[in-house]
Design an enzyme around this catalytic site. Sequence first.
Site, PDB file in Angstrom:
ATOM      1  N   ASP A 303       0.882  -1.203  -0.063  1.00 55.29           N
ATOM      2  CA  ASP A 303       0.076   0.092  -0.029  1.00 55.29           C
ATOM      3  C   ASP A 303       0.876   1.243  -0.113  1.00 55.29           C
ATOM      4  OD1 ASP A 303      -2.297   1.552   0.144  1.00 55.29           O
ATOM      5  OD2 ASP A 303      -2.029   1.796   2.344  1.00 55.29           O
ATOM      6  N   THR A 305       0.159   4.573   1.099  1.00 50.57           N
ATOM      7  CA  THR A 305      -0.015   5.494   2.035  1.00 50.57           C
ATOM      8  C   THR A 305       0.375   4.645   3.485  1.00 50.57           C
ATOM      9  OG1 THR A 305      -1.941   7.005   0.913  1.00 50.57           O
ATOM     10  CG2 THR A 305      -1.216   7.187   3.361  1.00 50.57           C
ATOM     11  N   ASP A 534      -1.731  -0.722   6.604  1.00 50.07           N
ATOM     12  CA  ASP A 534      -2.158  -0.124   7.816  1.00 50.07           C
ATOM     13  C   ASP A 534      -3.447   0.280   8.017  1.00 50.07           C
ATOM     14  OD1 ASP A 534      -2.041   2.322   6.041  1.00 50.07           O
ATOM     15  OD2 ASP A 534      -0.825   3.447   7.504  1.00 50.07           O
TER      16      ASP A 534
END
Length: 795
Positions: A303, A305, A534
């Site tokens: 991912d 970000t 996250d």
Amino acid sequence: MTTVVAAGLTEAEVAARVAEGKTNDVPTRAARSVSDIVRANVFTRINAILGVLFIIVLSTGSVINGAFGLLIIANSAIGIIQELRAKATLDKLAIVGQAKPLVRRLTRSGPVSRPMMPSEVVLDDIIELGPGDQIVVDGAVVEENNLEVDESLLTGEADPIAKDPGDEVMSGSFVVSGSGAYRATKVGREAYAAKLAEEASKFTLVKSELRNGINKILQFITYLLVPAGLLIIYTQLFTTGAGWRESVLRMVGALVPMVPEGLVLMTSIAFAVGVIRLGRRQCLVNELPAIEGLARVDVVCADKTGTLTENGMRVADLKPLDHADVGSILAQLAADDPRPNASMQAIAEAYKMPPGWTATASAPFKSATKWSGTSYDGHGNWVIGAPDVLLDPSSPVAEEAERIGSKGLRVLLLGSSDRPVDDRAAPGNVTPAALVVLEQRVRPDARDTLDYFASQKVSIKVISGDNAVSVGAVAGALGLEGETMDARQLPEDPERLAETLEECTTFGRVRPDQKRAMVHALQSHGHTVAMTGDGVNDVLALKDADIGVAMGAGSPASRAVAQIVLLDNKFATLPHVVGEGRRVIGNIERVSNLFLTKTVYSVLLASLVGLAGLASEIFDTDPLPFPFQPIHVTIAAWFTIGIPAFILSLAPNNERAHPGFVRRVMTSALPSGIIIGIATFVSYLVAYEGRQASVEDQTQASTAALITLLVTAVWVLAVVARPYEWWRVALVAVSGLAYVVIFSIPLAQKLFMLDPSNLEVTAIALVIGVIGAALIEVAWWVQGSVLGERRRLWK
């Protein structure tokens, strides 16, 4: 929109519930007690076998031949110490990485919310919820603001479920969007997911390819050991005609080396030490096989970000598109967001003076819709989100946003809507008001980490909910090559999706369900997939990936389902996890070669001696006693297996993990074991002088057989230790010299029942040993050719 309706419990009410035992007393992870650990390491099948043989040897009065009994103490002590150290590391890290629910309690000054450990929650506590929060106990909703809960981890139902006051929420589910609060109705072991969590969190080695491979090897050994053991017991006790003490000692000398006493122990130690080493790097391993699994990964889905970029953002620019006071509008939107994400937090820091409007409706941000908004009494309906979602992608404003995003910046559109944000058809027609440009810092260690994976031939797929052009710009800045694609154009068909994933590297505007589908598509093409993330939008993909890796600062839900949690939030920790996995796999393969080789030559030698014993009965020839007493096989194991195996199991090892563990170990150990067994038997036959041999002659024949065995076994160690480094060469050299010293010291010769004084017999034994070593060397090169592996002598 709702207001606070539950103030929470008072201190007195909490104390009363604690006294009544109405607490959330679910055991923490690695909850195996010290007594359980001691019991599991002492009362093992191998210790039982060795213990019985040890008692049998002691009954003969020969204490020195019972030296192998020290293995029982060593195996148990080492296993207990390492598991206790690993347990302490896991418990300490688990507390740091544990989700801390926000509990509302009533104080003299009014309701106060503060994060608490799950174990501090009591029955009837009021627990607040926001996006990404994990529901830690069962309860009933008392407040909600567009609250949606994902229960897929429990029920398999993929769609989020809207929750109203009075609805039930179950532990193990997590909040997708909105906010609210619920009252705890079931705590501790009564909670829905408590039993599942307790089972999942134990210190275990299950579902490990390495562990399963070793179990197959042990099954193979069992099939060999039983008939060979029965044969040698019969021939040594009933055909040799020697005294019962001598027969029993030689029988035990044949049986002891058949038992792979250190193989499982070394595997457990390697995993436990891996946990401890990773713990020092603030890496929590929720499932031990994850250490091994990540070493086998060939695709990492990252991912953007929070993984490639840092979590924090800042407003880099604001581009108004009309004459509205966009700063005040942004400030009000940020102030009215009860659980702001990273983008809204950045806006709140930049615009701190809300005008004080009254909100009449709100729509929380969702990964699937890519926008959020609030309707205000007398001030219109305002939305903020992805420009290419809220507007026609071909519109001038959307094209301007894409141009800015091509520099690696995140761009949000602030706009007014023609309908309330909670309307079913929202956002409706959006009139652009401003473009908000956010800047994210690329993690300084991201490029080195990606370069490492590239050097190891591990593919990287960047998957993000952000604009595809922006994501592609960040990937390009990090040196990633490959095409960028907007996930809205991805095919639905799994096979075509898998083909697209093979061609492209970077994907933007990816929905949570698409992340999961992408993981499944890659797996369908035989890839071992790791997923890093996250956020709450990563949870399903993290769960379904072969290895899920969550950031410590991520949502509680993502940390709960991941096998590995990087508590320091450093993407650069991943190569160290890969390194630990490779160390475990590579070193256990070496150790398995040593132990299996020993078992093969022990079983073969016992079988040959046993068959010779049967032949002696049939043809009325001299019976053949087993060449070794227990002390001989004990010292043979010291420097060919025991000490070297321990060192090799913990040594650094960066070689790539390859499938086919059992096949490689078998094709290596079987030829080596057969060569050693035959060479030792031949050496013994040449030196053995028959029934009329004196005790001195028998000792010399046993010594000759042991010399041949040691020469060939040390060469197996020399082969297993490749490719060489200075310390590996030193390990082999010291092991060989140790036996030279033992055979040279008169006291050692007497203590260990050795007699190399017959130079002719000793020289023949050495020659046979050298021939055996040469055959082992040839077998190693042939094995490499058969398996298609390039053989290297040096690193």
